[in-house]
Design a protein around this motif. Sequence first.
Motif, PDB file in Angstrom:
ATOM      1  N   THR A 300      41.371  93.020 -30.326  1.00  0.00           N
ATOM      2  CA  THR A 300      42.374  92.409 -31.039  1.00  0.00           C
ATOM      3  C   THR A 300      42.327  91.063 -31.386  1.00  0.00           C
ATOM      4  O   THR A 300      41.963  90.197 -30.146  1.00  0.00           O
ATOM      5  CB  THR A 300      43.828  92.807 -30.154  1.00  0.00           C
ATOM      6  OG1 THR A 300      43.592  94.025 -29.671  1.00  0.00           O
ATOM      7  CG2 THR A 300      45.034  92.612 -30.921  1.00  0.00           C
ATOM      8  N   PRO A 301      42.534  90.574 -32.439  1.00  0.00           N
ATOM      9  CA  PRO A 301      42.372  89.100 -32.736  1.00  0.00           C
ATOM     10  C   PRO A 301      43.764  88.214 -32.134  1.00  0.00           C
ATOM     11  O   PRO A 301      43.455  86.974 -31.989  1.00  0.00           O
ATOM     12  CB  PRO A 301      42.423  88.848 -34.165  1.00  0.00           C
ATOM     13  CG  PRO A 301      42.799  90.253 -34.789  1.00  0.00           C
ATOM     14  CD  PRO A 301      42.604  91.142 -33.597  1.00  0.00           C
ATOM     15  N   SER A 302      44.559  88.686 -31.809  1.00  0.00           N
ATOM     16  CA  SER A 302      45.676  88.103 -31.389  1.00  0.00           C
ATOM     17  C   SER A 302      45.576  87.977 -29.750  1.00  0.00           C
ATOM     18  O   SER A 302      46.004  88.850 -29.139  1.00  0.00           O
ATOM     19  CB  SER A 302      47.177  88.720 -31.561  1.00  0.00           C
ATOM     20  OG  SER A 302      47.612  88.516 -33.096  1.00  0.00           O
ATOM     21  N   ILE A 303      45.184  86.720 -29.441  1.00  0.00           N
ATOM     22  CA  ILE A 303      44.934  86.367 -28.174  1.00  0.00           C
ATOM     23  C   ILE A 303      45.768  85.295 -27.560  1.00  0.00           C
ATOM     24  O   ILE A 303      46.053  84.282 -28.260  1.00  0.00           O
ATOM     25  CB  ILE A 303      43.445  86.266 -27.591  1.00  0.00           C
ATOM     26  CG1 ILE A 303      42.862  85.166 -28.582  1.00  0.00           C
ATOM     27  CG2 ILE A 303      42.606  87.508 -27.870  1.00  0.00           C
ATOM     28  CD1 ILE A 303      41.593  84.854 -28.224  1.00  0.00           C
ATOM     29  N   PHE A 304      46.248  85.212 -26.513  1.00  0.00           N
ATOM     30  CA  PHE A 304      47.127  84.178 -25.914  1.00  0.00           C
ATOM     31  C   PHE A 304      46.209  83.106 -25.152  1.00  0.00           C
ATOM     32  O   PHE A 304      46.650  82.647 -24.142  1.00  0.00           O
ATOM     33  CB  PHE A 304      48.224  84.687 -24.840  1.00  0.00           C
ATOM     34  CG  PHE A 304      48.925  85.578 -25.219  1.00  0.00           C
ATOM     35  CD1 PHE A 304      49.416  85.603 -26.818  1.00  0.00           C
ATOM     36  CD2 PHE A 304      49.404  86.687 -24.864  1.00  0.00           C
ATOM     37  CE1 PHE A 304      50.278  86.760 -27.492  1.00  0.00           C
ATOM     38  CE2 PHE A 304      50.076  87.855 -25.106  1.00  0.00           C
ATOM     39  CZ  PHE A 304      50.626  87.819 -26.527  1.00  0.00           C
ATOM     40  N   GLN A 305      45.174  82.423 -26.039  1.00  0.00           N
ATOM     41  CA  GLN A 305      44.525  81.547 -25.593  1.00  0.00           C
ATOM     42  C   GLN A 305      44.500  80.393 -26.927  1.00  0.00           C
ATOM     43  O   GLN A 305      44.707  80.725 -27.926  1.00  0.00           O
ATOM     44  CB  GLN A 305      42.986  81.683 -25.377  1.00  0.00           C
ATOM     45  CG  GLN A 305      42.526  82.633 -24.358  1.00  0.00           C
ATOM     46  CD  GLN A 305      41.217  82.893 -23.988  1.00  0.00           C
ATOM     47  OE1 GLN A 305      40.171  82.266 -24.567  1.00  0.00           O
ATOM     48  NE2 GLN A 305      40.975  84.020 -23.310  1.00  0.00           N
ATOM     49  N   LYS A 306      44.399  79.122 -26.557  1.00  0.00           N
ATOM     50  CA  LYS A 306      44.292  78.131 -27.368  1.00  0.00           C
ATOM     51  C   LYS A 306      42.917  78.413 -28.413  1.00  0.00           C
ATOM     52  O   LYS A 306      41.869  78.490 -27.912  1.00  0.00           O
ATOM     53  CB  LYS A 306      44.256  76.749 -26.679  1.00  0.00           C
ATOM     54  CG  LYS A 306      44.351  75.692 -27.761  1.00  0.00           C
ATOM     55  CD  LYS A 306      44.707  74.175 -27.103  1.00  0.00           C
ATOM     56  CE  LYS A 306      46.109  74.320 -26.197  1.00  0.00           C
ATOM     57  NZ  LYS A 306      46.196  72.919 -25.558  1.00  0.00           N
ATOM     58  N   GLN A 307      43.012  78.124 -29.653  1.00  0.00           N
ATOM     59  CA  GLN A 307      41.985  78.699 -30.569  1.00  0.00           C
ATOM     60  C   GLN A 307      41.956  77.473 -31.591  1.00  0.00           C
ATOM     61  O   GLN A 307      43.035  76.904 -32.007  1.00  0.00           O
ATOM     62  CB  GLN A 307      42.140  79.935 -31.119  1.00  0.00           C
ATOM     63  CG  GLN A 307      42.308  80.890 -30.196  1.00  0.00           C
ATOM     64  CD  GLN A 307      42.357  82.225 -31.101  1.00  0.00           C
ATOM     65  OE1 GLN A 307      41.482  82.862 -31.745  1.00  0.00           O
ATOM     66  NE2 GLN A 307      43.524  82.839 -31.062  1.00  0.00           N
TER      67      GLN A 307
END
Length: 366
Positions: A300-307
Amino acid sequence: MAGSSFGTLFKITTFGESHGKALGVIVDGCPAGLSLSEHDIQVFLDRRKPGQTKISTPRKENDQVEILSGVFEGKTTGTPIAMMIPNTSQRSSDYGEIAVTYRPGHADFCFDSKFGFRDYRGGGRSSARETAARVAAGAIASKILSSMGIHLTAYTKSIGPVSISDDHFDPSAISETSTCMPDREADARASAFLAQCMKEHDSAGGVVECVVSGVPAGIGDPVFEKLDAMLSMAVMSIGAVKAVEIGDGIAAASRKGSENNDAFYADHGQIKKKTNHAGGILGGISDGSEIILRAHFKPTPSIFQKQHTVTNTLENTELEIRGRHDPVVVPRAVVVVECMTALTILDACMKNMTARLDYLVDFYQS
């Protein structure tokens, strides 16, 4: 926008956005006389709706389908069947900060490049929520196929590094595990892996396998509309699918012909195969054995990390995605793969009705 329709004789057209008023589908080509109710559709939609387990998005959608046309007194009329699924739990404010920022791994930049604008509320037409409409249509295709003796079984084959074991295969576990794995031991290991991913604000990919039984030999075409080509197109059109395999798939590339060929034999007047490396399709046409298909899904591309990313004014920036997202799409995608497979098989069966003169003569001869 082109490309929202699929199929030739059994044709579907989906509409709607993830944060619009509703999603929907129009099914054209369904024969008259099929017993059909909203419950028949709902059973399939309930398998993909969000908010049911710890490893799916917490977005709560009832995904309650309404049949608007094409059914009278419980039977299909042969006219287009229109179905609508209202959106009831949109939180478009979750996407405000990405209005001018492209999310890594999403279709934002490409959609903007093509159309000159994008619906940033959850991705609009690019959202995985669009697949609810496909499932509604696939439920009808599956019911027709079932009446023809053709049955589909889809399940999660792997999540991240965890794969099911044939020795532990339990069909009842597909509907009883949160991962949709037919292996309870693998389900436990996959759940632990996903829990760690969620703790690290990360996501995972995986593989869905679909097995189709009862398809007679002779379905499909030998050139551009090969059955495996059409199945691949159908399944690759599902968001997040990055590869499709039929039968042994990529493993066949490392084998010798003597290892890969399926030997034929006669059995009580029928031609059968001793093995099924081909996955039920030879030369683009079904061979009468089980059709085996696998869809490989990216994380899943929606991850709760800073990108790292850029804005639509070419400014470098960083983004922390918020909102409600699946840590893995695979379990909810199982029914989507099953339905796209059903739509393809049914359309191919209907087109096959005109393949031979004797089919027409037998049907119309009084």
